[in-house]
Write a protein that holds these residues in place. Structure first.
Motif, PDB file in Angstrom:
ATOM      1  N   THR A   7       0.843  -1.206   0.000  1.00 18.41           N
ATOM      2  CA  THR A   7       0.000   0.000   0.000  1.00 18.41           C
ATOM      3  C   THR A   7       0.862   1.234   0.000  1.00 18.41           C
ATOM      4  O   THR A   7       0.577   2.229  -0.683  1.00 18.41           O
ATOM      5  CB  THR A   7      -0.922  -0.013   1.223  1.00 18.41           C
ATOM      6  N   ASP A   8       1.977   1.194   0.776  1.00 16.38           N
ATOM      7  CA  ASP A   8       2.862   2.368   0.819  1.00 16.38           C
ATOM      8  C   ASP A   8       3.517   2.592  -0.536  1.00 16.38           C
ATOM      9  O   ASP A   8       3.629   3.746  -1.009  1.00 16.38           O
ATOM     10  CB  ASP A   8       3.942   2.161   1.880  1.00 16.38           C
ATOM     11  N   SER A   9       3.941   1.503  -1.209  1.00 18.83           N
ATOM     12  CA  SER A   9       4.596   1.656  -2.527  1.00 18.83           C
ATOM     13  C   SER A   9       3.632   2.174  -3.570  1.00 18.83           C
ATOM     14  O   SER A   9       3.959   3.031  -4.384  1.00 18.83           O
ATOM     15  CB  SER A   9       5.190   0.315  -2.969  1.00 18.83           C
ATOM     16  N   PRO A  76      -8.475   0.026   2.214  1.00 14.36           N
ATOM     17  CA  PRO A  76      -7.919  -0.860   1.164  1.00 14.36           C
ATOM     18  C   PRO A  76      -8.650  -0.656  -0.153  1.00 14.36           C
ATOM     19  O   PRO A  76      -9.828  -0.312  -0.169  1.00 14.36           O
ATOM     20  CB  PRO A  76      -8.123  -2.259   1.757  1.00 14.36           C
ATOM     21  N   TRP A  77      -7.879  -0.879  -1.243  1.00 13.56           N
ATOM     22  CA  TRP A  77      -8.466  -0.802  -2.585  1.00 13.56           C
ATOM     23  C   TRP A  77      -9.141  -2.130  -2.894  1.00 13.56           C
ATOM     24  O   TRP A  77      -8.574  -3.192  -2.739  1.00 13.56           O
ATOM     25  CB  TRP A  77      -7.370  -0.539  -3.633  1.00 13.56           C
ATOM     26  N   THR A  78     -10.358  -1.966  -3.368  1.00  7.04           N
ATOM     27  CA  THR A  78     -11.101  -3.158  -3.757  1.00  7.04           C
ATOM     28  C   THR A  78     -10.867  -3.438  -5.236  1.00  7.04           C
ATOM     29  O   THR A  78     -10.290  -2.619  -5.977  1.00  7.04           O
ATOM     30  CB  THR A  78     -12.592  -2.973  -3.490  1.00  7.04           C
ATOM     31  N   ASN A  79     -11.326  -4.600  -5.693  1.00  3.30           N
ATOM     32  CA  ASN A  79     -11.214  -4.951  -7.106  1.00  3.30           C
ATOM     33  C   ASN A  79     -11.966  -3.959  -7.964  1.00  3.30           C
ATOM     34  O   ASN A  79     -11.531  -3.620  -9.084  1.00  3.30           O
ATOM     35  CB  ASN A  79     -11.731  -6.370  -7.325  1.00  3.30           C
ATOM     36  N   ALA A  80     -13.090  -3.503  -7.515  1.00  2.00           N
ATOM     37  CA  ALA A  80     -13.863  -2.534  -8.302  1.00  2.00           C
ATOM     38  C   ALA A  80     -13.089  -1.247  -8.462  1.00  2.00           C
ATOM     39  O   ALA A  80     -13.111  -0.616  -9.536  1.00  2.00           O
ATOM     40  CB  ALA A  80     -15.206  -2.274  -7.619  1.00  2.00           C
ATOM     41  N   TYR A 140      -1.970  -7.394  -3.614  1.00  2.00           N
ATOM     42  CA  TYR A 140      -1.687  -7.359  -2.177  1.00  2.00           C
ATOM     43  C   TYR A 140      -2.905  -6.917  -1.358  1.00  2.00           C
ATOM     44  O   TYR A 140      -3.186  -7.448  -0.273  1.00  2.00           O
ATOM     45  CB  TYR A 140      -0.501  -6.431  -1.888  1.00  2.00           C
ATOM     46  N   LEU A 141      -3.568  -5.961  -1.947  1.00  4.17           N
ATOM     47  CA  LEU A 141      -4.777  -5.467  -1.222  1.00  4.17           C
ATOM     48  C   LEU A 141      -5.851  -6.553  -1.152  1.00  4.17           C
ATOM     49  O   LEU A 141      -6.544  -6.697  -0.131  1.00  4.17           O
ATOM     50  CB  LEU A 141      -5.334  -4.222  -1.917  1.00  4.17           C
ATOM     51  N   ASP A 142      -6.023  -7.314  -2.233  1.00  2.00           N
ATOM     52  CA  ASP A 142      -7.003  -8.412  -2.188  1.00  2.00           C
ATOM     53  C   ASP A 142      -6.610  -9.450  -1.142  1.00  2.00           C
ATOM     54  O   ASP A 142      -7.464  -9.948  -0.369  1.00  2.00           O
ATOM     55  CB  ASP A 142      -7.094  -9.077  -3.557  1.00  2.00           C
ATOM     56  N   THR A 143      -5.302  -9.741  -1.107  1.00  2.00           N
ATOM     57  CA  THR A 143      -4.831 -10.713  -0.111  1.00  2.00           C
ATOM     58  C   THR A 143      -5.056 -10.168   1.312  1.00  2.00           C
ATOM     59  O   THR A 143      -5.506 -10.886   2.221  1.00  2.00           O
ATOM     60  CB  THR A 143      -3.349 -11.026  -0.328  1.00  2.00           C
TER      61      THR A 143
END
Length: 817
Positions: A7-9, A76-80, A140-143
């Protein structure tokens, strides 16, 4: 840690992209650095795309882009979201692919830039790297999201499991506490049984009070939960425990009471009449009262909870009464005997002293009892009643032998006024037992008084045998009048110079001994100038009258109203009968006039003196009338043949229907009897005097009326002349009138003198003489009318009949003498 680093990157890459894109058009145009100079400036559409990208990032991260330290709050970013960013980049880049670069900046001005392609390729490569980084960040966000979801679910499950365990623990604790609370009532039975198996020391008895409270709670619990198994068994065991505890308390109280009683030496001859009696019999006994009071109050407060408390308290009351009875019985008996010996010949002082002794004894015992207990007891009343009965038994044997009415009347006053009204009414609770015995004694005295009164009026009033001096009328009145006259003359000679106001001091109020009745007598002249008669002195009254009034005055204060009315009626009736008998004796001894005046005077005295009593001297008598029974019996005997007749004319049936007894009520009023006898006596006196003063005139008138009636009945037959009759000749009439006139002239002064001597009241004398005067005037009026009608003028002159004015003048002249 991987989700946070990706997320930071991603955030740093996006920020770098935005910053580099912003520098595209903001580089200065005159900058000499060729590498940093903007070779492909953005047009408006490109800047709009950059702004949209910036808005997308800010909407997702907001202020978190500026505060990177708090990574735990990043969204967190979702798939959508990633798909939306990918579509946006493809649409934007596709739009810029179709746009010629030469249309911007210096290309429009025809300038060539050889390094533009390299820069664009470089930026394309950077965008491709950025895109790859973004895709990697999205993975990574999904995980991270999947991991967070699993961890959150497990955490929530753990929370719910812990809460359920806590709820189950609380429930189990409540159940355990409830079970322990319920079992405590059952466990206390064994605990109390064990503790009470050994009697506690005397100093530990007060510790039983909390135990009693717990025992009461246990018994109440067993009563309300009788459905529990073995509840009845434990209840009975707890009752046994309570019984043991109460026995310990009772034994302790009895021990204290016995020790208090033993502090008084029974071998010494103590008496309640001594000076140190109160200190000896009460001061020492009440030393241990506070110890008993504490335990007794606890028992009294619990009497409503269990009958065992009340029974224990009654046992303590009984023990207290027993100890006090054993301690005081001999002393009370001795004190009353000492009083009886001391006042053997003075019954009134004995009753007064004995009642005062018991009155103070009851008050002291009542106050001492409430030093130990707070609730009243029947044993206290029983004990005090026994003490009072000692006096009652001692006095009753003496009361029934009292024969004097004065003594009995004074005893009633002592018991009724001095004891009950003045003392008992002010301390009703303390002296309730004494009041009962005192009232019983009062009733005995009143009963004895009624009996002795009946004997007295029968023997001393109705059966009174007058002495010669009692019926020496008018001699005794004349003698008293002479004495009064001599005293008057002596007093007048000494008080010659005094004013008439000072003469009022000569009036003497004479009171009948033993009564409140007073008679005013004076040897001086009254206001109207007449002297009072000796007959007004109570000493000159006939003895039965004096005894009757003395008796009534005593009974009026001593007896109830109903009893007094019946007894007074009987007394007045017998008194009137005795007066009538005395009047007849005086008539035989002197003249009928003396007998009549004696009876009139004493009947007036009697009526005047009974007026203040303000009661009805009347009684109702029930009489059985046998008249119908007698008539029915006579008819029954005359119809023996119809005894078994089957019709209405049955003799036996008629006897049953017509032979009923009747109860008749009759009222006997002695006041009316007195008035009746007074009226009859006055009428006889008036008739006797009228006959004496004008009897010859009445005889002539009666004989003349016979002649006149005969002439009236003969009509046309020859009539008889009245004046020619031997008894009616003018000369005979003249002698008759002169003789009658001289008789009146001679008798009237003596009559007035005798009336004044007996009655001594001008108003009474005038009222009594008025009918006589009317009879005299009426007789002469009828005579005048007759002779004027039947005689000539010459005969009238011969007869010389006095006129009514002359008769009135004769009466007035005689009255003034």
């Amino acid at each position: 840690m991987q989700p946070n680093s990706s997320t930071d990157s991603l955030q740093s890459s996006l920020s770098s992209l935005i910053d580099r894109t912003t520098l595209w058009d903001n580089s200065p145009k005159n900058d000499d650095n060729k590498h940093d100079k903007c070779v492909a400036p953005l047009n408006d559409s490109a800047w709009q795309s950059v702004s949209l990208l910036n808005d997308l990032i800010e909407s997702k991260y907001g202020s978190n882009t500026n505060n990177t330290s708090n990574t735990s709050e990043l969204i967190p970013w979702t798939n959508a979201d990633l798909k939306q960013l990918d579509n946006w980049i493809e649409q934007t880049l596709g739009k810029y692919d179709s746009t010629p670069i030469s249309s911007a900046g210096d290309l429009q001005q025809g300038k060539a830039y050889p390094n533009t392609f390299e820069h664009i390729c470089l930026w394309e490569q950077q965008c491709q790297n950025l895109y790859n980084d973004v895709n990697e960040a999205v993975k990574y966000l999904d995980t991270l999201h999947d991991t967070y979801t699993k961890v959150s679910y497990k955490t929530n499950s753990l929370y719910r499991a812990c809460e359920q365990l806590l709820a189950d623990q609380t429930k189990l604790l409540n159940i355990t506490e409830c079970i322990e609370n319920r079992l405590s009532y059952f466990d206390d039975v064994d605990r109390f049984s064990k503790n009470l198996s050994i009697s506690p020391l005397v100093s530990d008895v007060k510790q039983l009070i909390p135990a009693l409270t717990r025992i009461d709670e246990c018994l109440a619990y067993f009563d309300t939960h009788d459905s529990f198994k073995q509840s009845l068994i434990y209840k009975n065991q707890m009752k046994q425990v309570l019984f043991k505890a109460l026995n310990i308390i009772k034994a302790h109280i009895i021990h204290i009471l016995q020790n208090s009683s033993n502090t008084i030496d029974p071998n010494k001859n103590h008496t309640l009449l001594s000076d140190d009696a109160y200190t000896l019999f009460y001061g020492r006994f009440r030393i241990n009262a506070p110890k008993v009071k504490v335990l007794a109050e606890e028992l009294e407060q619990r009497c409503s909870r269990n009958p065992e408390y009340e029974k224990t308290l009654f046992d303590c009351h009984e023990c207290y009464a027993h100890e006090r009875r054993m301690l005081l019985a001999a002393s009370v008996q001795s004190a009353i005997q000492d009083l009886a010996i001391k006042h053997e010949r003075d019954m009134c002082t004995l009753v007064r002293g004995g009642c005062a002794f018991l009155l103070h004894l009851c008050q002291d015992e009542y106050q001492l009892f409430y030093q130990f207990f707070s609730k009243h007891s029947v044993y206290l009343d029983t004990m005090l009643a026994e003490f009072c009965n000692v006096l009652y038994d001692n006095l009753r044997s003496r009361i029934i032998h009292v024969i004097h009415l004065e003594t009995l009347a004074e005893l009633v006053t002592i018991l009724k006024v001095e004891m009950i009204e003045e003392h008992v009414k002010n301390s009703a609770k303390e002296l309730s037992t004494f009041e009962t015995v005192c009232t019983q004694m009062l009733e005995d005295v009143q009963e004895r008084l009624v009996y002795r009164t009946q004997v007295y009026i029968r023997n001393e009033i109705l059966g009174y045998k007058p002495s010669p001096g009692d019926i020496a009328y008018p001699e005794k009145l004349e003698m008293m009048q002479k004495i009064a006259q001599s005293l008057k003359e002596q007093r007048a000679s000494r008080l010659n110079s005094q004013s008439s106001a000072d003469s009022s001091s000569d009036i003497v109020f004479e009171t009948i001994p033993g009564t409140d009745l007073s008679v005013i007598s004076s040897s001086m002249s009254t206001k109207d100038g007449q002297t009072s008669s000796p007959a007004d002195l109570h000493g000159m009254w006939y003895p039965t009258v004096r005894r009757t009034l003395v008796c009534l005055s005593k009974l009026f204060r001593c007896l109830d109203r109903n009893i007094f009315q019946g007894l007074s009626q009987e007394t007045l009736t017998m008194c009137v009968q005795s007066l009538i008998a005395a009047s007849e004796l005086i008539t035989k001894r002197q003249t009928p006039m003396d007998g009549r005046l004696f009876l009139i005077k004493h009947l007036l005295i009697l009526r005047e003196q009974i007026a203040p009593f303000n009661v009805d001297f009347a009684v109702k008598e029930m009489v059985i009338d046998f008249t119908k029974l007698k008539e029915a019996a006579m008819k029954f005997l005359s119809k023996k043949s119809k005894l078994l007749s089957m019709n209405r004319d049955n003799a036996f049936l008629d006897f049953l229907l017509q032979g009923t007894l009747q109860v008749k009520e009759s009222f006997i009023d002695s006041k009316r009897e007195v008035d009746k006898h007074l009226k009859q006596t006055c009428e006889l006196y008036i008739a006797d005097l009228s006959s004496l003063l004008c009897g010859t005139i009445r005889q002539y008138l009666q004989r003349a009326q016979v002649i006149l009636k005969l002439n009236h009945d003969q009509n046309n037959i020859q009539k008889v002349s009245l004046r020619e009759q031997p008894f009616a000749k003018p000369e005979v009439m003249h002698d008759l009138i002169i003789e009658n006139y001289n008789l009146m002239k001679k008798q009237l002064p003596d009559i007035f003198k005798t009336m004044s001597l007996y009655l001594a009241n001008k108003d009474t004398e005038q009222i009594l003489f008025k009918p006589i005067k009317n009879n005299m005037q009426q007789a002469y009026q009828e005579l005048i009318i007759l002779i004027r009608d039947q005689y000539s003028e010459e005969d009238l002159q011969i007869i010389g009949c006095p006129s009514q004015e002359q008769i009135s003048l004769l009466i007035s002249t005689s009255l003034s003498k």
